[in-house]
Motif scaffolding. Structure first.
Motif, PDB file in Angstrom:
ATOM      1  N   CYS A 105      12.087  -7.532   8.128  1.00  0.00           N
ATOM      2  CA  CYS A 105      11.247  -8.225   9.575  1.00  0.00           C
ATOM      3  C   CYS A 105      11.801  -9.484  10.023  1.00  0.00           C
ATOM      4  N   CYS A 128      14.797  -8.938  20.879  1.00  0.00           N
ATOM      5  CA  CYS A 128      15.922  -8.229  20.717  1.00  0.00           C
ATOM      6  C   CYS A 128      16.269  -7.399  19.251  1.00  0.00           C
ATOM      7  N   GLY A 129      15.810  -7.942  18.659  1.00  0.00           N
ATOM      8  CA  GLY A 129      14.968  -7.481  17.252  1.00  0.00           C
ATOM      9  C   GLY A 129      16.055  -7.816  16.776  1.00  0.00           C
ATOM     10  N   GLU A 130      17.342  -9.130  16.690  1.00  0.00           N
ATOM     11  CA  GLU A 130      18.498  -9.365  16.446  1.00  0.00           C
ATOM     12  C   GLU A 130      17.912 -10.437  14.334  1.00  0.00           C
ATOM     13  N   HIS A 134       5.590  -9.806  10.043  1.00  0.00           N
ATOM     14  CA  HIS A 134       5.721  -9.269  11.053  1.00  0.00           C
ATOM     15  C   HIS A 134       4.919  -7.784  10.920  1.00  0.00           C
ATOM     16  N   CYS A 135       5.290  -6.951   9.657  1.00  0.00           N
ATOM     17  CA  CYS A 135       4.747  -5.890   9.663  1.00  0.00           C
ATOM     18  C   CYS A 135       3.588  -5.521   9.501  1.00  0.00           C
ATOM     19  N   CYS A 144      12.005 -11.641  18.494  1.00  0.00           N
ATOM     20  CA  CYS A 144      10.897 -10.478  19.159  1.00  0.00           C
ATOM     21  C   CYS A 144      11.126  -9.848  20.120  1.00  0.00           C
ATOM     22  N   VAL A 148      12.927 -11.363  12.699  1.00  0.00           N
ATOM     23  CA  VAL A 148      13.831 -10.154  13.542  1.00  0.00           C
ATOM     24  C   VAL A 148      13.296 -11.419  15.150  1.00  0.00           C
TER      25      VAL A 148
END
Length: 125
Positions: free
Chosen positions: A30, A36-38, A3-4, A34, A32
């Protein structure tokens, strides 16, 4: 981290997602959805087209969601009106609740109304 893109340090906790393949790993924070970021650590996750999804957003990618009841639409017959999907029975006149799918309607203050309610309640006399 998938992710990061930062390096994982030796001893750092990492999340591996079997469905994504063991060549990918994430920092726990990270991992989560894609959309909503939950945070998906300790949750059911879905992997599709190289992205992680929570259950709600994965289902939204598979089937349309009704704007009236917020449920998935499994029927092949539904209506697209006002830029949203609706079960046929849920796209209704705001004044009298008659079903508007397939008939002429007008909008009053961004709310759909059938032609007879418009003439009776909203048209200038």
């Amino acid at each position: 981290c998938f992710h990061c893109k930062l390096n994982m340090e030796e001893g750092d906790p990492a999340v591996y997602a079997e469905r994504a393949g063991y060549d990918k790993l994430w920092h726990p924070g990270c991992f989560v959805c894609c959309t909503c970021g939950e945070l998906l650590v300790d949750m059911i996750y879905f992997w599709k087209n190289g992205n992680l999804y929570c259950g709600r957003h994965y289902c939204d990618s598979e089937r349309p969601r009704c704007a009236g009841c917020d449920e998935l639409i499994f029927s092949n017959e539904y209506t697209l009106a006002e830029g949203q999907n609706w079960h046929l029975k849920h796209f209704c006149c705001f004044d009298c609740d008659c079903v508007l799918a397939g008939i002429t309607y007008l909008t009053v203050n961004d709310k759909p109304v059938c032609k007879s309610c418009y003439m009776k309640n909203h048209a200038v006399v």
